[in-house]
Design an enzyme around this catalytic site. Structure first.
Site, PDB file in Angstrom:
ATOM      1  N   LYS A  93       0.517  -1.246   0.052  1.00  0.00           N
ATOM      2  CA  LYS A  93       0.083  -0.063  -0.088  1.00  0.00           C
ATOM      3  C   LYS A  93       0.815   1.319  -0.098  1.00  0.00           C
ATOM      4  O   LYS A  93       0.614   2.192  -0.740  1.00  0.00           O
ATOM      5  CB  LYS A  93      -0.770  -0.236   1.188  1.00  0.00           C
ATOM      6  CG  LYS A  93      -1.979   0.989   1.125  1.00  0.00           C
ATOM      7  CD  LYS A  93      -2.976   1.021   2.351  1.00  0.00           C
ATOM      8  CE  LYS A  93      -2.384   1.190   3.577  1.00  0.00           C
ATOM      9  NZ  LYS A  93      -3.609   1.686   4.682  1.00  0.00           N
ATOM     10  N   SER A  94       2.067   1.382   0.827  1.00  0.00           N
ATOM     11  CA  SER A  94       2.753   2.392   1.036  1.00  0.00           C
ATOM     12  C   SER A  94       3.548   2.844  -0.679  1.00  0.00           C
ATOM     13  O   SER A  94       3.463   4.030  -0.998  1.00  0.00           O
ATOM     14  CB  SER A  94       3.650   2.321   1.889  1.00  0.00           C
ATOM     15  OG  SER A  94       3.244   2.151   3.034  1.00  0.00           O
ATOM     16  N   ARG A 133       2.743   5.865  -3.370  1.00  0.00           N
ATOM     17  CA  ARG A 133       3.934   6.625  -3.935  1.00  0.00           C
ATOM     18  C   ARG A 133       4.182   6.459  -5.519  1.00  0.00           C
ATOM     19  O   ARG A 133       4.445   7.571  -6.087  1.00  0.00           O
ATOM     20  CB  ARG A 133       5.216   6.251  -3.066  1.00  0.00           C
ATOM     21  CG  ARG A 133       5.267   7.036  -1.591  1.00  0.00           C
ATOM     22  CD  ARG A 133       6.058   6.122  -0.941  1.00  0.00           C
ATOM     23  NE  ARG A 133       6.119   6.768   0.641  1.00  0.00           N
ATOM     24  CZ  ARG A 133       5.266   6.598   1.557  1.00  0.00           C
ATOM     25  NH1 ARG A 133       4.066   5.760   1.160  1.00  0.00           N
ATOM     26  NH2 ARG A 133       5.388   7.203   2.719  1.00  0.00           N
ATOM     27  N   ARG A 184      -7.944  12.712  13.538  1.00  0.00           N
ATOM     28  CA  ARG A 184      -6.577  12.377  13.719  1.00  0.00           C
ATOM     29  C   ARG A 184      -5.855  13.557  13.576  1.00  0.00           C
ATOM     30  O   ARG A 184      -6.005  14.543  12.675  1.00  0.00           O
ATOM     31  CB  ARG A 184      -6.349  11.091  12.556  1.00  0.00           C
ATOM     32  CG  ARG A 184      -6.837   9.760  13.002  1.00  0.00           C
ATOM     33  CD  ARG A 184      -6.845   9.086  11.795  1.00  0.00           C
ATOM     34  NE  ARG A 184      -5.467   8.590  11.575  1.00  0.00           N
ATOM     35  CZ  ARG A 184      -4.909   7.706  10.728  1.00  0.00           C
ATOM     36  NH1 ARG A 184      -6.027   7.154   9.650  1.00  0.00           N
ATOM     37  NH2 ARG A 184      -3.749   7.246  10.454  1.00  0.00           N
ATOM     38  N   SER A 235       8.296   9.570  12.001  1.00  0.00           N
ATOM     39  CA  SER A 235       7.077   9.428  11.135  1.00  0.00           C
ATOM     40  C   SER A 235       7.519   9.582   9.558  1.00  0.00           C
ATOM     41  O   SER A 235       7.847  10.529   9.205  1.00  0.00           O
ATOM     42  CB  SER A 235       6.077  10.536  11.453  1.00  0.00           C
ATOM     43  OG  SER A 235       4.879  10.429  10.492  1.00  0.00           O
ATOM     44  N   ASP A 265       2.526  -1.139  12.185  1.00  0.00           N
ATOM     45  CA  ASP A 265       1.090  -1.792  11.437  1.00  0.00           C
ATOM     46  C   ASP A 265       0.614  -3.090  12.007  1.00  0.00           C
ATOM     47  O   ASP A 265      -0.238  -3.635  11.890  1.00  0.00           O
ATOM     48  CB  ASP A 265       1.000  -1.562   9.930  1.00  0.00           C
ATOM     49  CG  ASP A 265       0.960  -0.201   9.516  1.00  0.00           C
ATOM     50  OD1 ASP A 265       0.424   0.857  10.229  1.00  0.00           O
ATOM     51  OD2 ASP A 265       1.476   0.167   8.407  1.00  0.00           O
ATOM     52  N   ARG A 300      -5.834   1.427  18.579  1.00  0.00           N
ATOM     53  CA  ARG A 300      -5.610  -0.213  18.297  1.00  0.00           C
ATOM     54  C   ARG A 300      -5.156  -0.851  19.658  1.00  0.00           C
ATOM     55  O   ARG A 300      -5.540  -2.120  19.688  1.00  0.00           O
ATOM     56  CB  ARG A 300      -4.526  -0.161  17.191  1.00  0.00           C
ATOM     57  CG  ARG A 300      -5.363  -0.089  15.799  1.00  0.00           C
ATOM     58  CD  ARG A 300      -4.132  -0.202  14.985  1.00  0.00           C
ATOM     59  NE  ARG A 300      -4.971  -0.023  13.480  1.00  0.00           N
ATOM     60  CZ  ARG A 300      -4.159   0.121  12.395  1.00  0.00           C
ATOM     61  NH1 ARG A 300      -2.888   0.310  12.319  1.00  0.00           N
ATOM     62  NH2 ARG A 300      -4.887   0.551  11.512  1.00  0.00           N
TER      63      ARG A 300
END
Length: 429
Positions: free
Chosen positions: A23-24, A28, A123, A166, A314, A345
């Site tokens: 997904k990342s 991109r 968020r 991050s 994750d 979570r």
């Protein structure tokens, strides 16, 4: 939204799968392909709700993007070819879309607004808005949350030290730095995912790295390319854990991305005594790739903290499932970021696994789990979080009786094919 029902116990997982693309990396590929000159084609694209939010954003800015499961084709406009969007850009539930685009759009010659669904609007965005304003970005937001109203403006490169590691913040600043006057450098307290740096280099953009410091400088437009997106290790790990905890299981997960900053999951499982091996190592679009084989084996408890947390953030929800079947007490600490994901979570996994009979309690920044080796069926809530839903499905395979995981439609955010692959592998197909 549909519920998912798992009946009985002792499912053996066997067979081979190729999970959808990372997904990342898929995000991109859309972003840099849109900014490149010419036609970019990518195989292995993950067509999920999150990545399609990024696709829709660039289509809204005049870029031709054809995206479907496993294939992506983009007619890039170059660094300076984006058009003002028609209306608000909707990031839906994708924090990656919202944060990375906030950096990119701060440097454009038009104004725009980025919003998202109710979960994403709750968020925090200050980690990215504060340093972008230091670069000269004109961003307004109530309580530093979505929607962000951005008035494109000239940016100045900065040398920024992030207070918290991050990858999304780093990536937003690097994308802004492609347009800024002078060099933009980001130094993190510890290394985070470097998919943006790797893909920038793959497209031919110079990126300098030194320890935890990454730098880019403004430059000319870059050319389109061909790429193959590796399978997402964050998706693969659900099936790996299912195989490890279910007797008689052996699976192969093909073409898994093995970026060293993402393989914390495999390292932790190795410390737990997991039977995991890797074959056919190779490289795709600057990312290391391999085929992962996982077999059932008894696990032992470990401490998960420090660098291990950031490299497997994750995967921690499904690790909490694995630890229910590990010998001893597991302590997960330093994982406070789990509280500001799609849901809290930490609270979600401790609460829902408790319903299944797990010996688990939450701490301020993690969990403590005593492996019991036994769970019982119950009705559990996904809490609208895709990783919670998939983790509970894995847990249910070792629970006596029937388990119902409610509201599993959220899984389409990252892994639309999860439940069909889950049923196929657990039947030995």
């Amino acid at each position: 939204m549909a519920d998912f029902i798992v009946k009985g116990k002792n499912r053996a997982f066997s067979g081979e799968i190729t999970p959808p693309g990372d997904k990342s990396v898929s995000h991109r590929a859309v972003i840099l392909g849109s900014l490149a000159r010419g036609k970019t084609r990518a195989g292995g694209f993950l067509a999920s709700r999150d990545t399609l939010a990024t696709v829709n954003a660039f289509q809204n800015m005049g870029v031709s993007v054809q995206a479907r499961a496993g294939a992506l084709e983009i007619s890039g406009k170059g660094l300076f070819g984006l058009k003002p969007p028609r209306g608000t850009i909707d990031a839906e539930n994708s924090g990656t879309t919202a944060r990375l685009l906030s950096g990119l759009l701060s440097a454009q010659k038009f104004s725009c607004e980025i919003t998202g669904d109710s979960s994403l609007q709750s968020r925090p965005m200050s980690r990215v808005t504060v340093p972008l304003r230091m670069m000269g970005a004109l961003i307004s937001a109530q309580e530093e949350k979505l929607p962000l109203r951005i008035k494109g403006s000239p940016l100045q490169g900065i040398d920024y030290r992030t207070p918290v590691a991050s990858a999304q913040v780093k990536s937003a600043l690097l994308l802004a730095g492609l347009y800024a006057s002078g060099r933009t450098s980001v130094t993190e307290p510890e290394r985070t995912r470097d998919h943006t740096e790797r893909m920038l280099r793959y497209f031919g953009v110079p990126v300098e790295t030194s320890g935890t410091r990454v730098s880019v400088s403004p430059g000319d437009s870059f050319a389109a390319t061909e790429l193959e997106i590796p399978s997402d290790i964050s998706s693969a790990v659900f099936f790996i854990v299912a195989a490890l905890i279910n007797p008689g299981s052996e699976i192969m997960v093909r073409s898994v991305g093995l970026n060293v900053l993402r393989t914390g999951a495999l390292d932790i499982l190795g410390e737990m005594g997991a039977d995991i091996s890797i074959e056919n190592r190779r490289e795709c679009c600057g990312e290391p790739v391999g085929d992962v084989i996982a077999r059932h084996r008894a696990l032992r408890a470990v401490r998960i903290e420090g660098d291990s947390v950031s490299r497997a953030i994750d995967e921690l929800p499904v690790f909490s499932v694995a630890e229910c079947f590990a010998d001893g007490e597991t302590v997960i600490s330093g994982a406070g970021d789990l509280r500001v994901k799609e849901t809290d979570r930490i609270s979600a996994m401790t609460g829902e696994l408790s319903k299944l009979g797990a010996d688990i309690r939450e701490t301020e920044d993690g969990m403590v789990i005593n492996g019991t080796g036994e769970l019982r069926g119950a009705r559990c809530a996904s809490r609208g979080d895709h990783r919670v839903a998939m983790s509970l499905a894995v847990a249910a395979t070792r629970a006596w009786g029937e388990t119902v995981v409610e509201d599993t439609g959220c899984v389409s955010i990252s892994f639309p094919e999860f439940f069909s692959l889950f049923e196929a592998l657990s039947k030995g197909k």
